[in-house]
Design an enzyme around this catalytic site. Structure first.
Site, PDB file in Angstrom:
ATOM      1  N   GLU A   1       0.884  -1.174   0.000  1.00  0.00           N
ATOM      2  CA  GLU A   1       0.000   0.000   0.000  1.00  0.00           C
ATOM      3  C   GLU A   1       0.923   1.225   0.000  1.00  0.00           C
ATOM      4  O   GLU A   1       1.650   1.451   0.975  1.00  0.00           O
ATOM      5  CB  GLU A   1      -0.866  -0.052   1.268  1.00  0.00           C
ATOM      6  CG  GLU A   1      -1.938   1.006   1.365  1.00  0.00           C
ATOM      7  CD  GLU A   1      -2.791   0.838   2.651  1.00  0.00           C
ATOM      8  OE1 GLU A   1      -2.276   0.344   3.673  1.00  0.00           O
ATOM      9  OE2 GLU A   1      -3.970   1.216   2.612  1.00  0.00           O
ATOM     10  N   VAL A   2       0.901   1.970  -1.081  1.00  0.00           N
ATOM     11  CA  VAL A   2       1.710   3.188  -1.147  1.00  0.00           C
ATOM     12  C   VAL A   2       0.811   4.347  -0.734  1.00  0.00           C
ATOM     13  O   VAL A   2      -0.304   4.489  -1.255  1.00  0.00           O
ATOM     14  CB  VAL A   2       2.275   3.399  -2.575  1.00  0.00           C
ATOM     15  CG1 VAL A   2       2.844   4.797  -2.734  1.00  0.00           C
ATOM     16  CG2 VAL A   2       3.352   2.357  -2.876  1.00  0.00           C
TER      17      VAL A   2
END
Ligand code: NAI
Length: 723
Positions: free
Chosen positions: A475-476
């Site tokens: 998850e950026v």
């Protein structure tokens, strides 16, 4: 070898080309413009043409089937095709066509040798099984599998019939029911292939063997199961009944009855033993048709396409800037996550510099990295030489030496804002001004971490999941200040590490931690209301989560869960307030499995036992039964409602990201497609009604997200209706 009596022949746009070497017809499969070979109706037509030619041209004594792609033989059927089936009969018909084609291949006038290099999956393996002889390369890219169940389907081109006859019942069931990849060495052991060779000589050997089979100097290998125990079990109806019974029980135990495809595959295999090959094939195509129409298959196919589309997504709106190439990575904190991240980075050839507070911790980090690589070595996925090469890429220190040349720094120190501020402030002056600084925090808003940065545009979140080398999601997290170029670089690097990457906007708990917390919190509330710990876990496992929420909390660490809960409660107030049960267990100092004391009992090896009754004394409410439906409804609705809020608030870019994030990151049941697909499946209006009912009892925490209310009023869904 190359004294062809005719040059390479290929019709424009065709996938098959032919080349005659002496009296052997070499058929090369190479779908133009596609990265891999897949089976499509057009290809079936082309095969028909080749068969016709072999029947007519009596000079041809044997055929070799080989791929023109660098690392696939045939990756399986063209999955796009599955979305066009309108009825079970439709899908059954396509399966019959495939079966007929392979029966023709099997009965061809001359022997056919499959020369396999790279992925040989699903329909690809079924093609190979219909050949008289199979050779594969001893290359890491070469894998053989029947992965149809992973899409909620079963093999549909005779695989349920030929595979057991080739490798024996137990080995075949192991492949068909799990979709497991089989590597060359194992393939040779089970008789799935007849020979394993170096890629450089694959074609040459295949031609030689084809000629040998044609002139009788080489006999086709004898199929069948290996080893005396399997012989005893498999070669009599009674023994087989035992095998089938055990396989069925094991499927049900693993799937909780949520996945119909493995059971259908079992039925097809069994039909072949009971009524012979043709009967088995008919059953196979009937069941294939049935499976193709299941909701489970629809959801799994969606996940396949959605994760593929994420592979092509740069993470920002077009036009996307070019990502920077990450040659060198700095990792702050050589703990559990830091070592995990380093272990996947070195495997992609990245130079890694670890920094921790003392050399003992660095040593522990290095040992952690080596442990991951050794596991790969034990599974024969890498060689000892590769392990040494990978380890030589990583070094560590207690200062920031080496960080000046890092392209990317990932911080994985304790979850403590003050500490995170301190390390950022320390390292930033050392870094190249263009270097990107990513925090692996699971909860703290990135903007708060970036508060102390002089270059906040270079700061973002890269939230990996544990264990890093196994969990597929990254998850950026981006803040309004994060530079687009930093985002695309983090996304591109995440993909290079083999992750499926979603980009989300900043906020407490981002997307995954926030939705997971809403769900875990509700589980805690159920304990407050005297539900039994194991009943809560069992209900959600039956729903399809890999483990129940309370077990998960024991795994993650109750102390960690407590801290996360506090951050989210501070941010979202009453809705996310921690349960009383949780508070009491945290205060009692129970930390879960790592401390040997959690909601469950653990033995000295860390193996989980039964519920620790002592916890009930802490919670101090008498036990009472809460119905399974209530448990599921409350926990799942809390989660999907929070997911909807994330979309409404713009934390999520799309429902697709939310679905993939939940399935790949927090264990949302894949066969339900993800929170948004689940809402669509139940009906947005129905979900709103159920939330409102719950909210009458538990206001305000079940107040439906405004987005859901609006969508219900407008009768909209997240995805267009299918079929
Ligand atoms: P850990 O306790 O295993 O490792 C933290 C490491 O940071 C320790 O080795 C510690 O010595 C080191 N450290 C402390 N101060 C330092 C400093 N000034 N400079 C360099 N190193 C320093 O913790 P873990 O589990 O690896 O977590 C790290 C981060 O990753 C946390 O922010 C956590 O929230 C996050 N995270 C953890 C997950 C998990 O499942 N454990 C999952 C996803 C994120």
């Amino acid at each position: 070898m190359s004294d062809s009596i005719e040059g390479l022949r290929r019709a424009p746009g065709a996938a098959l080309s032919t080349d005659v070497v002496d009296d052997v017809l070499v058929v090369t499969i190479d779908r133009p413009g596609e990265p891999v070979n897949t089976l499509s109706p057009a290809l079936v037509g082309e095969f028909e043409g080749v068969f016709l030619r072999v029947d007519q041209d009596l000079l041809i004594k044997a055929v070799v089937l080989i791929s023109g792609k660098p690392d696939t033989f045939i990756a399986g059927a063209d999955i796009e095709q599955f979305t066009t089936f309108r009825s079970a009969a439709d899908a059954e018909r396509v399966s019959r066509l495939g079966q007929d084609l392979l029966v023709r291949l099997e009965r061809l006038r001359v022997p056919v040798v499959a020369a396999i290099h790279g992925a040989c999956l699903g329909g690809g393996l079924e093609v190979a099984l219909a050949c008289r002889y199979r050779i594969c390369t001893d290359h890491p890219k070469t894998t053989l599998a029947q992965p149809e169940v992973q899409l909620g389907l079963i093999p549909g081109m005779g695989g349920t019939q030929r595979l057991p006859r080739r490798v024996g019942l137990q080995a075949a069931l192991d492949m068909i029911l799990t979709g497991r990849n089989v590597r060359p060495r194992r393939a040779l052991q089970t008789g799935l292939v007849d020979e394993v060779v170096h890629p450089a000589i694959l074609r040459e050997i295949a031609i030689d063997r084809a000629r040998g089979l044609a002139d009788g100097t080489r006999a086709p290998s004898r199929p069948g199961s290996r080893g005396p125990t399997s012989m005893l079990l498999e070669h009599n109806p009674l023994g087989r009944r035992v095998v089938f019974k055990k396989a069925r029980a094991s499927v049900l135990e693993k799937t909780h009855g949520n996945y119909p495809a493995p059971l259908a595959a079992l039925e097809a295999v069994q039909a072949g033993y009971a009524g012979g090959f043709e009967h088995g094939q008919r059953e196979e195509s009937r069941l294939f048709g049935e499976m193709a129409m299941t909701d489970v298959s629809r959801q799994l196919v969606f996940i396949f396409f959605a994760s593929n589309s994420l592979k092509k997504d740069p993470g920002v709106e077009a036009p996307a800037p070019e990502p920077r190439v990450v040659h060198k990575l700095g990792v702050l904190g050589a703990g559990f996550m830091g070592a995990g991240i380093a272990s996947v980075a070195v495997q992609q050839g990245t130079l890694v510099r670890l920094k921790d507070t003392d050399t003992a911790r660095i040593g522990k980090g290095l040992a952690g990295i080596r442990g991951v690589l050794q596991e790969r070595l034990a599974r024969k996925q890498i060689t000892r030489h590769q392990l040494d090469d990978d380890m030589s890429l990583v070094g560590g220190s207690t200062d920031y030496s080496g960080f000046e040349s890092a392209d990317l720094v990932i911080e994985a120190v304790f979850e403590d804002l003050e500490l995170k501020h301190r390390v950022l402030a320390e390292v930033e002056p050392v870094l190249d001004p263009l270097a990107i600084y990513a925090s692996n925090t699971s909860t703290i808003p990135i903007a708060r971490i970036a508060d102390v940065a002089h270059r906040p545009e270079r700061v973002l979140g890269m939230h990996f999941f544990s264990p890093v080398h196994r969990m597929p999601l990254l998850e950026v997290i981006v803040t309004p200040q994060t530079a687009r170029e930093a985002t695309v670089t983090a996304v591109a690097y995440g993909k290079r590490l083999g992750k499926t990457v979603i980009v989300v906007n900043d906020g407490p708990g981002f997307y995954t931690t926030r939705t997971l917390s809403a769900y875990m919190n509700e589980a805690g509330r159920l304990l407050d209301e005297s539900a039994a710990i194991d009943a809560v876990d069992a209900a959600l496992v039956e729903f399809g989560f890999p483990v129940g929420p309370i077990t998960l909390l024991d795994e993650v660490g109750i102390d960690v869960g407590g801290k996360v809960g506090q951050v989210l409660a501070d941010a979202f107030g009453e809705r996310m307030a921690p349960s009383d049960a949780m508070r009491r267990v945290v205060v009692a100092g129970r930390t879960g499995r790592k401390g040997g004391k959690g909601f469950y009992l653990y033995d000295s090896t860390g193996k989980k036992g039964r519920v620790d009754e002592g916890v009930y004394e802490l919670i101090a409410v008498p036990r009472r039964e809460i119905l399974k439906d209530e448990i599921v409804s409350r926990c799942v609705l809390a989660m999907v409602n929070e997911a909807a809020r994330c979309l409404e608030e713009g934390i999520l870019r799309s429902a697709r990201d939310g679905d993939i994030g939940a399935v790949f990151g927090i264990g949302f049941p894949p066969f339900r497609g993800g929170p948004f697909r689940y809402i669509d499946g139940e009906g947005v209006g129905e979900i709103v009604d159920r939330l409102e009912d719950l909210n009458l009892r538990f206001a305000p925490r079940f107040a439906p997200a405004q987005l859901l209310v609006d969508m219900a009023a407008a009768r909209r869904s997240f995805y267009p209706a299918e079929r």
